[in-house]
Design a protein around this motif. Structure first.
Motif, PDB file in Angstrom:
ATOM      1  N   LYS A  91       0.826  -1.206   0.000  1.00  0.00           N
ATOM      2  CA  LYS A  91       0.000   0.000   0.000  1.00  0.00           C
ATOM      3  C   LYS A  91       0.865   1.262   0.000  1.00  0.00           C
ATOM      4  O   LYS A  91       1.957   1.277   0.558  1.00  0.00           O
ATOM      5  CB  LYS A  91      -0.917   0.023   1.231  1.00  0.00           C
ATOM      6  CG  LYS A  91      -1.787  -1.226   1.396  1.00  0.00           C
ATOM      7  CD  LYS A  91      -2.741  -1.402   0.220  1.00  0.00           C
ATOM      8  CE  LYS A  91      -3.611  -2.642   0.422  1.00  0.00           C
ATOM      9  NZ  LYS A  91      -4.445  -2.917  -0.768  1.00  0.00           N
ATOM     10  N   TYR A  92       0.324   2.301  -0.624  1.00  0.00           N
ATOM     11  CA  TYR A  92       0.987   3.603  -0.662  1.00  0.00           C
ATOM     12  C   TYR A  92       0.084   4.661  -0.037  1.00  0.00           C
ATOM     13  O   TYR A  92      -1.141   4.562  -0.098  1.00  0.00           O
ATOM     14  CB  TYR A  92       1.293   4.027  -2.099  1.00  0.00           C
ATOM     15  CG  TYR A  92       2.355   3.220  -2.807  1.00  0.00           C
ATOM     16  CD1 TYR A  92       3.655   3.690  -2.906  1.00  0.00           C
ATOM     17  CD2 TYR A  92       2.056   2.002  -3.402  1.00  0.00           C
ATOM     18  CE1 TYR A  92       4.634   2.967  -3.584  1.00  0.00           C
ATOM     19  CE2 TYR A  92       3.020   1.268  -4.070  1.00  0.00           C
ATOM     20  CZ  TYR A  92       4.309   1.767  -4.167  1.00  0.00           C
ATOM     21  OH  TYR A  92       5.262   1.047  -4.838  1.00  0.00           O
ATOM     22  N   ARG A  93       0.706   5.668   0.529  1.00  0.00           N
ATOM     23  CA  ARG A  93      -0.010   6.831   1.037  1.00  0.00           C
ATOM     24  C   ARG A  93       0.085   7.930  -0.018  1.00  0.00           C
ATOM     25  O   ARG A  93       1.134   8.099  -0.654  1.00  0.00           O
ATOM     26  CB  ARG A  93       0.652   7.295   2.330  1.00  0.00           C
ATOM     27  CG  ARG A  93      -0.136   8.320   3.126  1.00  0.00           C
ATOM     28  CD  ARG A  93      -1.157   7.679   4.007  1.00  0.00           C
ATOM     29  NE  ARG A  93      -1.469   8.550   5.152  1.00  0.00           N
ATOM     30  CZ  ARG A  93      -2.671   8.839   5.553  1.00  0.00           C
ATOM     31  NH1 ARG A  93      -3.724   8.328   4.923  1.00  0.00           N
ATOM     32  NH2 ARG A  93      -2.876   9.603   6.614  1.00  0.00           N
ATOM     33  N   SER A  94      -0.996   8.663  -0.209  1.00  0.00           N
ATOM     34  CA  SER A  94      -1.009   9.751  -1.187  1.00  0.00           C
ATOM     35  C   SER A  94      -0.943  11.097  -0.479  1.00  0.00           C
ATOM     36  O   SER A  94      -1.002  11.173   0.757  1.00  0.00           O
ATOM     37  CB  SER A  94      -2.266   9.657  -2.061  1.00  0.00           C
ATOM     38  OG  SER A  94      -2.265   8.464  -2.817  1.00  0.00           O
ATOM     39  N   CYS A 152      -2.877  11.612   3.037  1.00  0.00           N
ATOM     40  CA  CYS A 152      -4.216  11.044   2.920  1.00  0.00           C
ATOM     41  C   CYS A 152      -4.154   9.761   2.095  1.00  0.00           C
ATOM     42  O   CYS A 152      -3.110   9.403   1.547  1.00  0.00           O
ATOM     43  CB  CYS A 152      -5.166  12.045   2.252  1.00  0.00           C
ATOM     44  SG  CYS A 152      -4.657  12.539   0.587  1.00  0.00           S
ATOM     45  N   PHE A 153      -5.290   9.088   2.027  1.00  0.00           N
ATOM     46  CA  PHE A 153      -5.445   7.979   1.087  1.00  0.00           C
ATOM     47  C   PHE A 153      -6.270   8.472  -0.092  1.00  0.00           C
ATOM     48  O   PHE A 153      -7.152   9.327   0.062  1.00  0.00           O
ATOM     49  CB  PHE A 153      -6.144   6.792   1.749  1.00  0.00           C
ATOM     50  CG  PHE A 153      -5.286   6.089   2.767  1.00  0.00           C
ATOM     51  CD1 PHE A 153      -4.222   5.299   2.372  1.00  0.00           C
ATOM     52  CD2 PHE A 153      -5.554   6.225   4.126  1.00  0.00           C
ATOM     53  CE1 PHE A 153      -3.426   4.654   3.309  1.00  0.00           C
ATOM     54  CE2 PHE A 153      -4.767   5.581   5.073  1.00  0.00           C
ATOM     55  CZ  PHE A 153      -3.700   4.797   4.662  1.00  0.00           C
ATOM     56  N   GLU A 154      -5.962   7.952  -1.248  1.00  0.00           N
ATOM     57  CA  GLU A 154      -6.716   8.331  -2.443  1.00  0.00           C
ATOM     58  C   GLU A 154      -8.206   8.034  -2.229  1.00  0.00           C
ATOM     59  O   GLU A 154      -8.577   6.929  -1.860  1.00  0.00           O
ATOM     60  CB  GLU A 154      -6.186   7.554  -3.650  1.00  0.00           C
ATOM     61  CG  GLU A 154      -6.781   7.973  -4.963  1.00  0.00           C
ATOM     62  CD  GLU A 154      -6.243   7.162  -6.128  1.00  0.00           C
ATOM     63  OE1 GLU A 154      -6.845   7.232  -7.210  1.00  0.00           O
ATOM     64  OE2 GLU A 154      -5.232   6.446  -5.947  1.00  0.00           O
ATOM     65  N   GLN A 175      -2.554  17.201  -6.409  1.00  0.00           N
ATOM     66  CA  GLN A 175      -2.705  15.856  -5.863  1.00  0.00           C
ATOM     67  C   GLN A 175      -1.554  14.972  -6.342  1.00  0.00           C
ATOM     68  O   GLN A 175      -1.086  15.112  -7.477  1.00  0.00           O
ATOM     69  CB  GLN A 175      -4.021  15.221  -6.322  1.00  0.00           C
ATOM     70  CG  GLN A 175      -5.279  15.860  -5.751  1.00  0.00           C
ATOM     71  CD  GLN A 175      -6.535  15.249  -6.364  1.00  0.00           C
ATOM     72  OE1 GLN A 175      -6.647  15.165  -7.587  1.00  0.00           O
ATOM     73  NE2 GLN A 175      -7.471  14.830  -5.525  1.00  0.00           N
ATOM     74  N   SER A 176      -1.113  14.080  -5.482  1.00  0.00           N
ATOM     75  CA  SER A 176      -0.042  13.154  -5.843  1.00  0.00           C
ATOM     76  C   SER A 176      -0.359  11.770  -5.293  1.00  0.00           C
ATOM     77  O   SER A 176      -0.495  11.592  -4.085  1.00  0.00           O
ATOM     78  CB  SER A 176       1.295  13.648  -5.275  1.00  0.00           C
ATOM     79  OG  SER A 176       2.328  12.747  -5.597  1.00  0.00           O
TER      80      SER A 176
END
Length: 404
Positions: free
Chosen positions: A232-235, A290-292, A330-331
């Protein structure tokens, strides 16, 4: 060699900057690295004694107790009171998960060699103007920066490539990678819908690992797809705010560890280089983790501004009347999440990718490693040297050193 490489690209635009960083906690500013006198004045003698007792207690307890997660790692090096004060809450803010669910690797990688004793000794040496050798990588007090922002590095690299007669495709992403006997066929599409088919012997990629595995056309990689789906990635969402003020602080970064404060960090670009803002004006780069798809990700720039204004005013940075313009960015997939089980899934992905001849996976998303721009540039350089010289350089060890 990396700094020489960038210096050769940018010449006089490669400048040395004195670092100034603060944390804003419970209505007060704290220097980072820590200023002992200031910190004691801010927290008071009772809290200071509690921090010391907790630290001694932790050193005793963790002599016998195993370190199982990030919370244990922080408590063992700083004690519970100080750990909760600014490290545990900030890390939970970054990752969006409980500190007990964060792998201790995060602490080992980012604060290795740093503990309460080291911080105290280093800060006291600084206080008494003694020459110090700083052994903790988090305490660097100078860094290099391009005069007109980090984008200047990549623009210079792009210009050099184009001047040598090669083409650079921007705003273009891969949609499929085919493994062939002689290398790779990569299909690309740009923002206007134009497609490209690239045949190559070598492939260097920095796509997030789960996304890259998905576009490899290989019926034998289902087990890898299953494993990488667990990574998992964090945005992040950013506000870039230009202000009708000449300055808001003397710091490059201000951190906001408290989870009650919506943003995590602000950067004042003028303090990296005076060329980053017009004369008499300044700007702030505001970061949200945040999370997407969550509320912060979907929030408009107007609502985000309303969210941060009370804290900005309280921290004496700016008020509504100071704002000129606001830009929202946003990224996705910005921070790889080091949860307790990430290693077992990442190892499956690496074992598979390492079997693909002439493939180099690099960068923060490409290797699922939290690193910095200099590390990613170094990985790219080592990949290029491996191709040019026909000798495999060690990309895996980049950024793993203790002294950084």
């Amino acid at each position: 060699y990396l700094y020489e490489f960038i210096g050769d690209l940018l010449k006089e635009d490669w400048i040395k900057v004195r670092r100034s960083t603060k944390q804003y906690i419970d209505g007060k500013y704290y220097d980072y690295p820590i200023n002992v006198i200031q910190a004691l004045k801010n927290i008071g003698i009772i809290q200071a004694v509690r921090i010391l007792i907790d630290y001694i207690t932790a050193k005793i307890n963790y002599t016998f107790k195993p370190i199982r997660n990030f919370e244990d790692y922080v408590f063992s090096n700083f004690g519970q009171t100080l750990g909760q004060f600014n490290m545990i809450n900030y890390s939970e803010k970054i990752w969006g998960i409980d500190a007990k669910s964060i792998n201790q690797d995060w602490g080992i990688q980012r604060i290795k060699g740093l503990n309460l004793r080291v911080v105290a000794i280093d800060s006291l040496k600084t206080l008494f103007n003694k020459k110090k050798k700083n052994n903790a990588k988090s305490l660097v007090d100078e860094f290099y920066y391009p005069q007109k922002g980090t984008g200047q590095i990549y623009e210079a690299i792009k210009s050099k490539i184009e001047n040598d007669g090669y083409k650079v495709l921007l705003r273009t992403e891969p949609t499929e990678v085919q493994l062939t006997k002689n290398g790779f066929i990569t299909n690309l599409i740009n923002k206007d819908g134009q497609t490209y088919e690239i045949h190559s012997k070598y492939l260097v990629e920095s796509v997030p690992i789960p996304s890259f595995i998905k576009i490899i056309k290989d019926p034998e990689n289902n087990h890898v797809l299953m494993a990488t789906s667990k990574l998992k990635y964090r945005s992040q969402v950013y506000l870039f705010i230009t202000l009708n003020k000449s300055s808001v602080s003397c710091n490059q970064w201000i951190y906001f560890p408290s989870k009650k404060v919506p943003m995590a960090r602000v950067s004042e670009m003028r303090n990296f280089s005076s060329y980053m803002s017009p004369e008499g004006k300044t700007s702030l780069f505001v970061e949200f983790f945040c999370f997407e798809g969550d509320p912060i990700w979907n929030m408009s720039k107007e609502n985000l501004v309303e969210l941060i204004l009370p804290c900005m005013k309280e921290a004496n940075l700016f008020e509504r009347r100071d704002i000129r313009e606001v830009y929202r960015i946003q990224s996705k997939n910005t921070y790889p999440i080091y949860d307790l089980n990430y290693k077992q899934y990442l190892d499956v992905a690496k074992d598979y990718l390492n079997t693909i001849k002439n493939l180099f996976y690099i960068g923060r998303p490409g290797r699922f490693r939290y690193n910095n721009q200099d590390h990613s540039l170094e990985m790219g350089i080592l990949a290029a040297k491996s191709i040019i010289e026909g000798k495999l350089y060690d990309i895996e060890s980049v950024g793993q050193e203790k002294d950084y």
